[in-house]
Design an enzyme around this catalytic site. Structure first.
Site, PDB file in Angstrom:
ATOM      1  N   HIS A 160       4.569 -14.195  -3.229  1.00  0.00           N
ATOM      2  CA  HIS A 160       3.869 -14.580  -2.007  1.00  0.00           C
ATOM      3  C   HIS A 160       4.886 -15.040  -0.975  1.00  0.00           C
ATOM      4  O   HIS A 160       5.994 -15.452  -1.316  1.00  0.00           O
ATOM      5  CB  HIS A 160       2.873 -15.710  -2.296  1.00  0.00           C
ATOM      6  CG  HIS A 160       1.583 -15.214  -2.867  1.00  0.00           C
ATOM      7  ND1 HIS A 160       0.693 -14.456  -2.147  1.00  0.00           N
ATOM      8  CD2 HIS A 160       1.030 -15.350  -4.098  1.00  0.00           C
ATOM      9  CE1 HIS A 160      -0.349 -14.152  -2.904  1.00  0.00           C
ATOM     10  NE2 HIS A 160      -0.171 -14.678  -4.089  1.00  0.00           N
ATOM     11  N   LYS A 605      -8.496 -23.708   2.588  1.00  0.00           N
ATOM     12  CA  LYS A 605      -8.410 -23.419   4.025  1.00  0.00           C
ATOM     13  C   LYS A 605      -9.801 -23.361   4.643  1.00  0.00           C
ATOM     14  O   LYS A 605      -9.996 -23.719   5.798  1.00  0.00           O
ATOM     15  CB  LYS A 605      -7.670 -22.091   4.251  1.00  0.00           C
ATOM     16  CG  LYS A 605      -7.442 -21.762   5.733  1.00  0.00           C
ATOM     17  CD  LYS A 605      -6.442 -20.646   5.904  1.00  0.00           C
ATOM     18  CE  LYS A 605      -7.053 -19.312   5.561  1.00  0.00           C
ATOM     19  NZ  LYS A 605      -7.975 -18.817   6.607  1.00  0.00           N
TER      20      LYS A 605
END
Length: 963
Positions: A160, A605
């Site tokens: 990532h 998020k």
């Protein structure tokens, strides 16, 4: 970064409150700092060294006083730096953070060994500790053995865009770690001096090695980076951990010692690198093939080296001891016909094994074999053939007084063959559900089945998909030109089928669907498997009958529930799916087991720290109930990141805090970002982390749950409180992030998100779409950016509002909150902390985040927001919520100190500030220069860019779990 005699350096002073056991750590940090200082003087000059020290001291003053005078002095200091000086200063602080990490890891290893030498009670988190607890609870060795037969524990490495370390840097740091560990051995003065010379040389090498990548990382680069951790840690430490577990189990029950060693491969490695297509256009069938080729080459090279060494070691002569007929036959089949080894059958047999491994490596795509085999031999058909040959050697030694010769190398090699096969790690495939919908929409349209599949209702989609799954004919035609996307996606499924044939079924066995929102999202992937030969049997006749095989999908279809709404729909979707007869038959064919993946990053998020954790907990408990009713075993795959905001934090505590019934010997979890390097770049640390994972899984699975009715009722009360807190935290978080006008502009200005997107740290884009919407931004750079500016907002925001409002909210029967009610509610929260592992872990992780949060440093990043009204409004709200969160945490824990229960970590974080703060201040100055240049439409200054990226690297290394 000091030199003898050391100056007045905060990191070299003795801290009277620090435990004396930490003195060796302080000595190591002094040593490495002094050597770095020597390198800095020699390479950059005394003037640069003095600048570094002045900046450090001013940053310390700013931290202590937080006044405008110290801030102004910092601004003046940093503003005077030339571009060249800036790069040198940033590099100095960045490398010191790396060296301090090495010293901490070495101290951790030192303390672990010291504990073992004392022979005291096993440390918490160890296998020995877990097994003793289970024994005390009445769990037998036989139960443990049965548990391991069906268990699967799998760390899954992912690539990532937060892993900022270059492999060259990791290699140099590994060499420094080895040299630092040597200093704990009894060395002569000359040996110690020589060791210091080598350390100086390695630090000088670090200084002269480029810290940043000069080009964007490719998927192939990410694959190679991950494989380096196998060579450093996994290939040796995983088999060794199995040996430790067998030893501890045998110690619990001497009568079982002869059978304990035959532990099945319950602990295996997984990978997403090369198979994770979600949002990454660079991943396709070719990267899958490349990933398996490189994985296979890596493990076969390891086997070749070990077999060669084993052949050198087993010089057993038949003139002195006999062998089994099977070993003799294996020796006779060897291409080695040397008369010098005619009486050494083990060597001849292993030369033959080596030749077959070399042929297998070439067959599976390896390039040149570095050590040429004696003669040609047929390749192994599969890894089982290799394991069988090793077993022949083991059996012969065992039956002819050679058992002591098995332990040093052969036992671990045989164990490695069980764990890694010829594939090394299981490669998962992942793609977003909307891609599958588009691909099938095109296939339906071209086949004349449906002209607008995407417009159908969910019920219509499910009916159509089941109808097509029941038909023997395929939708795809070789005579039709399909879109590039459709051809690419079908190519992935075809590649998966070929890879399974070539490397074994364990090479690829899972298909993960991102953004799973409906049952049709799962059925779509089954239909794509049917189109490519990965689904066998008849959908409308799923049970095996005369001439009809049972319905079977070669790839388990795994939903990934990510956002808050997705998590709330997880249980109903799975209940509807399992109720389909064909699906239930497929699950039965794979042992009544089904995996579900839960996403920590996007849920955070979407809804914030507290709500994300609570909704994950709720989804897990609801899934357990659904699966229990259906008679299906649930395996959860936890998509955890490095930061607490993305599900990070200590894995051991997180597993033990899982709801009852959610582990049961089945768990997979991702290892991402800097956590891969911090956990597995040191073999001893890596083994310890793997042990923590196994110990927690064993304990969470087998420790009897309390059946006390009062405790169950107490848990229900706690859960009801969490529901109320979550609703309030969700509202507070969403109001700031998604409902406050201008928040997106604030985020892009007050964090280095734009600069992070430019870093060559991953093959995946930082955003799913070319927009500035928070919704489109990937959760990983979102969390990474908040860490860089030292707010770490995703790890705590909303908690203070939630707890504060709930404590003061009036009860239903009254119009105002009384003092007694507030006191009672506070007592409930304190009881939750004492009695509920979920809540205790949540607060512990938040406590760690808050210990790294720094509002003074964050205020300097806020200064990058040009709109003063926007800056003041939003930063003031963040500061207010931070104050409320700290106050509520202190109320519940009864402690005004951060990490009061973990003083070692508290000291570690405090020690980092001396080099983290200057890096942050330098980063702000460089970002300000860079943005001013861009605003004036002047040419980009590459040195300023480089300085920003170096500071990002250094801060990430200092914070450690920021990925």
């Amino acid at each position: 970064m000091t030199t003898s005699p050391p100056p007045n350096h905060s990191l070299t002073k003795s801290e009277p409150q620090a435990n004396e056991k930490d003195e060796p750590l302080r000595e190591d940090i002094r040593l490495l700092g002094r050597l770095l200082g020597d390198v800095l003087r020699a390479q950059e000059g005394e003037a640069v060294y003095d600048v570094v020290e002045t900046i450090r001291q001013t940053a310390v003053r700013f931290r202590r006083e937080s006044d405008t005078a110290a801030g102004a002095a910092l601004d003046e200091l940093l503003g005077r730096l030339t571009r060249e000086e800036t790069i040198s200063v940033v590099r100095a602080f960045s490398y010191f953070s790396h060296l301090a990490n090495i010293a901490e890891d070495q101290h951790h290893n030192r303390r672990t060994r010291s504990h073992a030498l004392l022979g005291s009670v096993p440390r918490q988190g160890s296998i020995a500790f877990a097994l003793l607890r289970l024994k005390a609870a009445g769990i037998s060795t036989g139960t443990l053995q049965s548990f391991f037969k069906t268990a699967l524990i799998a760390p899954v490495l992912t690539a990532h865009p937060t892993e900022v370390q270059r492999k060259s840097i990791l290699d140099a740091e590994r060499a420094i770690a080895v040299l630092l560990a040597e200093r704990d051995l009894p060395l002569t003065p000359r040996e110690r001096a020589h060791n210091e010379e080598l350390l100086l040389a390695q630090i000088a090498t670090l200084w002269q090695t480029r810290m940043l990548r000069s080009s964007k990382l490719t998927v192939a680069d990410e694959i190679e980076n991950a494989l380096s951790y196998y060579r450093i840690t996994f290939l040796s430490e995983l088999p060794g951990l199995y040996d430790d577990i067998a030893h501890e189990m045998a110690g619990l029950d001497d009568s079982a010692s002869s059978t304990v060693s035959a532990l099945p491969p319950f602990l295996q490695m997984g990978s997403w690198i090369g198979g994770d297509r979600d949002g990454n256009p660079n991943v396709n069938a070719a990267t899958m093939q490349h990933a398996l080729t490189r994985q296979s080459t890596t493990i076969l090279e390891f086997y070749l080296d070990q077999v060669h060494a084993l052949g050198a070691e087993l010089s057993v002569s038949t003139m002195l001891v006999g062998v089994t007929p099977e070993l003799e036959a294996l020796a006779e089949a060897s291409p080695d016909k040397s008369l010098h080894r005619i009486d050494e059958p083990y060597r001849r047999a292993l030369i033959g094994v080596y030749a077959r491994l070399a042929a297998t490596a070439r067959e599976l795509g390896a390039g040149d074999i570095l050590r040429k085999e004696v003669g040609s031999a047929a390749p192994y058909l599969d890894a089982q053939g290799f394991r069988n040959d090793l077993q022949v050697v083991v059996d012969s030694l065992t039956s002819h007084h050679g058992a002591p010769l098995i332990k040093p190398r052969l036992a671990l090699l045989r164990r490695a063959a069980d764990i890694f096969g010829f594939h090394l790690a299981t490669l998962d495939l992942r793609q977003s559900s909307d891609v599958h919908e588009r691909v099938l929409g095109e296939l339906f349209r071209c086949a004349g089945v449906d002209q607008d599949y995407a417009a159908r209702t969910e019920a219509e989609k499910v009916a159509l998909l089941q109808s097509e799954l029941a038909r023997p004919r395929l939708l795809h035609s070789p005579w039709i030109d399909y879109s590039e996307e459709t051809n690419s996606e079908l190519g992935v499924f075809h590649a998966a089928r070929e890879i399974r044939k070539r490397y074994g079924e364990r090479a690829i066995r899972n298909y993960i669907i991102s953004h799973t929102e409906t049952v049709s999202d799962l059925l779509e992937v089954l239909l794509l498997q049917k189109e490519t030969g990965l689904l066998r049997g008849q959908w409308d006749k799923p049970e095996a009958g005369s001439g009809t095989p049972a319905l079977r999908s070669e790839l388990m279809v795994i939903p990934l529930f990510e956002t808050i709404p997705d998590l709330r729909r997880a249980a109903p979707i799975m209940e509807e799916l399992i109720a389909l007869p064909a699906i239930r038959a497929m699950i039965h064919a794979r042992g009544d087991l089904q995996e579900v993946m839960l996403g920590y990053s996007d849920s955070n998020k979407d809804g914030g720290f507290l709500t994300s954790n609570w909704e994950l907990y709720r989804a897990e408990t609801e899934l357990v109930q659904v699966f229990d009713r259906a008679g299906v075993r649930l395996r959860l795959f936890h998509g955890r990141g490095g930061t607490v905001g993305r599900g990070g934090g200590p894995s051991h505590e997180a597993i033990l805090a899982q709801p009852a019934g959610t582990v049961n010997g089945q768990i997979r979890l991702t290892e991402q970002g800097e956590t891969i390097a911090s956990k597995f770049s040191n073999p001893e640390i890596g083994r310890r982390n793997l042990e923590l994972l196994v110990a927690a899984t064993v304990e969470a699975s087998l420790m009897p749950a309390s059946a006390d009715g009062e405790e169950v009722q107490r848990l229900r009360e706690f859960e009801a409180v969490m529901e109320k807190l979550s609703a309030r935290a969700y509202a507070a978080y969403r109001n700031l992030v998604y409902e406050t006008p201008g928040f997106t502009d604030y985020f892009f200005a007050a964090t280095p998100i734009a600069e992070i997107a430019e870093l060559n740290i991953g093959s995946r884009p930082a955003s799913r779409k070319a927009s500035r919407r928070i919704e489109d931004l990937r959760a990983i750079p979102w969390g990474f950016s908040w860490g860089q500016c030292r707010l770490l907002l995703p790890g705590w925001y909303g908690f203070g509002s939630a707890v504060g409002e709930w404590l003061e909210e009036p009860a239903a029967a009254s119009t105002n909150a009384t003092g007694d009610q507030r006191h009672q509610r506070l007592g409930t929260l304190q009881a939750m902390l004492r009695e509920w592992p979920f809540f205790a872990t949540l607060l512990s992780n938040m406590d760690m985040v808050l210990s790294k949060t720094d509002l003074a440093v964050a205020s300097r990043f806020a200064g990058l927001v040009e709109d003063e009204a926007l800056r003041v409004t939003i930063f003031r709200r963040i500061v207010g919520e931070h104050s409320r969160t700290i106050a509520c945490l202190e109320l519940i824990t009864g402690s005004e100190e951060r990490l009061a229960g973990n003083p070692l970590l508290a000291r570690s974080i405090k020690n980092r500030f001396a080099y983290l703060d200057p890096l942050n201040h330098l980063q702000v100055e460089l970002i300000r220069r860079n943005r001013a240049t861009a605003a004036a439409s002047e040419p980009v200054d590459e040195r300023v860019h480089r300085g920003i990226h170096l500071s990002i690297n250094g801060v990430a290394a200092g914070l450690r779990n920021t990925g």
